[in-house]
Design an enzyme around this catalytic site. Structure first.
Site, short mmCIF file in Angstrom:
data_model
loop_
_atom_site.label_atom_id
_atom_site.label_comp_id
_atom_site.label_asym_id
_atom_site.label_seq_id
_atom_site.Cartn_x
_atom_site.Cartn_y
_atom_site.Cartn_z
CE LYS A 19 -1.96 -1.09 3.98
NZ LYS A 19 -1.35 -2.40 4.29
NE ARG A 94 -5.04 0.33 8.83
CZ ARG A 94 -3.83 -0.18 8.61
NH1 ARG A 94 -3.60 -1.45 8.78
NH2 ARG A 94 -2.84 0.61 8.27
NE ARG A 133 8.11 -2.87 6.68
CZ ARG A 133 6.82 -2.55 6.66
NH1 ARG A 133 6.36 -1.77 5.70
NH2 ARG A 133 5.99 -3.01 7.56
NE ARG A 139 5.89 -0.71 10.31
CZ ARG A 139 4.82 -0.71 9.54
NH1 ARG A 139 4.86 -0.09 8.38
NH2 ARG A 139 3.71 -1.31 9.93
NE ARG A 150 1.70 -5.04 11.06
CZ ARG A 150 2.89 -4.97 10.46
NH1 ARG A 150 3.96 -5.52 11.03
NH2 ARG A 150 3.00 -4.38 9.30
P1 AP5 Z 1 4.74 -1.55 1.98
O1 AP5 Z 1 4.54 -0.71 0.77
O2 AP5 Z 1 5.25 -0.89 3.21
O3 AP5 Z 1 3.39 -2.34 2.31
P2 AP5 Z 1 2.18 -1.89 3.18
O4 AP5 Z 1 0.97 -2.55 2.62
O5 AP5 Z 1 2.16 -0.41 3.35
O6 AP5 Z 1 2.59 -2.63 4.55
P3 AP5 Z 1 2.61 -2.09 6.04
O7 AP5 Z 1 3.40 -3.08 6.83
O8 AP5 Z 1 3.04 -0.66 6.11
O9 AP5 Z 1 1.08 -2.20 6.36
P4 AP5 Z 1 0.32 -2.20 7.71
O10 AP5 Z 1 -1.06 -2.05 7.28
O11 AP5 Z 1 0.63 -3.36 8.56
O12 AP5 Z 1 0.99 -0.98 8.49
P5 AP5 Z 1 0.57 0.55 8.67
O13 AP5 Z 1 1.81 1.32 8.78
O14 AP5 Z 1 -0.43 0.95 7.70
O15 AP5 Z 1 5.67 -2.77 1.59
C1 AP5 Z 1 6.08 -3.70 2.57
C2 AP5 Z 1 7.50 -4.20 2.22
O16 AP5 Z 1 7.44 -4.90 0.99
C3 AP5 Z 1 8.52 -3.07 2.01
O17 AP5 Z 1 9.77 -3.50 2.45
C4 AP5 Z 1 8.50 -2.85 0.50
O18 AP5 Z 1 9.72 -2.34 0.03
C5 AP5 Z 1 8.23 -4.27 0.01
N1 AP5 Z 1 7.47 -4.32 -1.24
C6 AP5 Z 1 6.41 -3.53 -1.59
N2 AP5 Z 1 5.93 -3.90 -2.77
C7 AP5 Z 1 6.69 -4.95 -3.19
C8 AP5 Z 1 6.68 -5.77 -4.36
N3 AP5 Z 1 5.79 -5.61 -5.33
N4 AP5 Z 1 7.59 -6.77 -4.43
C9 AP5 Z 1 8.51 -6.97 -3.45
N5 AP5 Z 1 8.57 -6.21 -2.31
C10 AP5 Z 1 7.66 -5.23 -2.19
O19 AP5 Z 1 -0.14 0.50 10.11
C11 AP5 Z 1 0.65 0.21 11.25
C12 AP5 Z 1 -0.22 0.22 12.49
O20 AP5 Z 1 -0.76 1.54 12.68
C13 AP5 Z 1 -1.45 -0.70 12.49
O21 AP5 Z 1 -1.13 -2.01 12.86
C14 AP5 Z 1 -2.32 0.00 13.54
O22 AP5 Z 1 -1.85 -0.24 14.83
C15 AP5 Z 1 -2.08 1.47 13.21
N6 AP5 Z 1 -3.04 1.95 12.20
C16 AP5 Z 1 -2.73 2.39 10.95
N7 AP5 Z 1 -3.85 2.76 10.31
C17 AP5 Z 1 -4.88 2.56 11.17
C18 AP5 Z 1 -6.28 2.72 11.07
N8 AP5 Z 1 -6.83 3.19 9.94
N9 AP5 Z 1 -7.04 2.41 12.13
C19 AP5 Z 1 -6.48 1.96 13.28
N10 AP5 Z 1 -5.16 1.75 13.43
C20 AP5 Z 1 -4.36 2.04 12.38
MG MG Z 2 2.66 0.90 4.87
#
Ligand code: AP5
Ligand code: MG
Length: 196
Positions: A19, A94, A133, A139, A150
């Site tokens: 994402k 979410r 990552r 992280r 998660r």
């Molecule tokens: P990346 O692009 O970072 O993927 P992502 O989907 O953004 O993954 P996240 O781990 O950031 O998602 P998440 O939903 O768990 O965390 P968030 O920060 O939103 O890519 C991941 C890895 O893969 C990277 O190393 C990248 O380089 C690699 N990659 C990408 N594309 C690739 C490809 N095509 N091929 C190979 N490698 C690739 O949320 C964190 C926390 O915040 C949540 O757990 C929660 O506690 C809180 N939070 C956030 N939003 C909310 C909400 N709306 N409501 C409540 N709590 C929330």
């Molecule tokens: Mg992310």
């Protein structure tokens, strides 16, 4: 290639689906900001704001931050001038309450959500990506146990929202397993028919 300016797009998908990666790429080509709720929370955590102190424990455990807190933070962010002509949301909404709030926010701004892109990928691929990552990112929620949790939280609380956007006819599912470039191409292809 430009999709257009003035787009309001939501990126959904499980942890590690790409994402943040894809939202950042599309932000570059559309000129509208990519807004990641995870990044906003991590910024609060690193600045040790009251919100950050509240969010940290939940994030480290892989749990969602309460809707009231998250919604208020997003409403404030989307009210900033750079989001006036559009935004790409990464990781929001979410929960059902967040879908309702986002509808209210965009409605109050005189707009609507144009498209929802869901990046799909299998659990074991996601786990491998995030463990990779973890070696570089620092992280605190990128440990195997927390990543698995998660993924479960996503399946239980967020995946059901896809039906809402599917019913609205604005959901686009994209295979997140190709190279970053391939996936970006598929995202562009999906959005070409969805936004002007
Ligand atoms: P990346 O692009 O970072 O993927 P992502 O989907 O953004 O993954 P996240 O781990 O950031 O998602 P998440 O939903 O768990 O965390 P968030 O920060 O939103 O890519 C991941 C890895 O893969 C990277 O190393 C990248 O380089 C690699 N990659 C990408 N594309 C690739 C490809 N095509 N091929 C190979 N490698 C690739 O949320 C964190 C926390 O915040 C949540 O757990 C929660 O506690 C809180 N939070 C956030 N939003 C909310 C909400 N709306 N409501 C409540 N709590 C929330
Ligand atoms: Mg992310």
């Amino acid at each position: 290639m430009k999709v257009s300016t003035g787009v309001r797009i939501v990126f959904m998908g499980p942890p590690g689906a790409g994402k943040g990666t894809q939202a950042a790429l599309l932000a570059r080509s559309t000129g509208v900001p990519a807004i990641s709720t995870g990044d906003l929370f991590r910024s609060h955590v690193s600045r040790r704001t009251p919100l950050g102190l509240q969010a940290q424990e939940l994030m480290d455990a892989g749990e969602y931050v309460p809707d009231t807190v998250t919604n208020e933070m997003v409403r404030e962010r989307l009210g900033l001038p750079d989001a006036h002509d559009g935004f790409l949301l990464d990781g929001y909404p979410r929960t059902v309450a967040q879908v309702t709030e986002l509808d209210a926010i965009v409605d109050s701004l005189g707009h609507q959500v144009d498209a929802v892109v869901c990046l799909d990928a299998g659990v074991e691929h996601l786990l491998q990506r995030l463990l990779l990552r973890a070696e570089a990112s620092g992280r605190t929620d990128d440990t195997e146990d927390v990543i698995r949790h998660r993924l479960t939280v996503y399946t239980q609380q967020t995946e059901p929202l896809l039906a809402i956007y599917h019913q609205r006819g604005i959901l686009h599912r994209v295979d997140g397993l190709g190279s970053v470039c391939d996936v970006a191409g598929q995202v562009m292809a999906a959005l070409r028919g969805a936004v002007n």
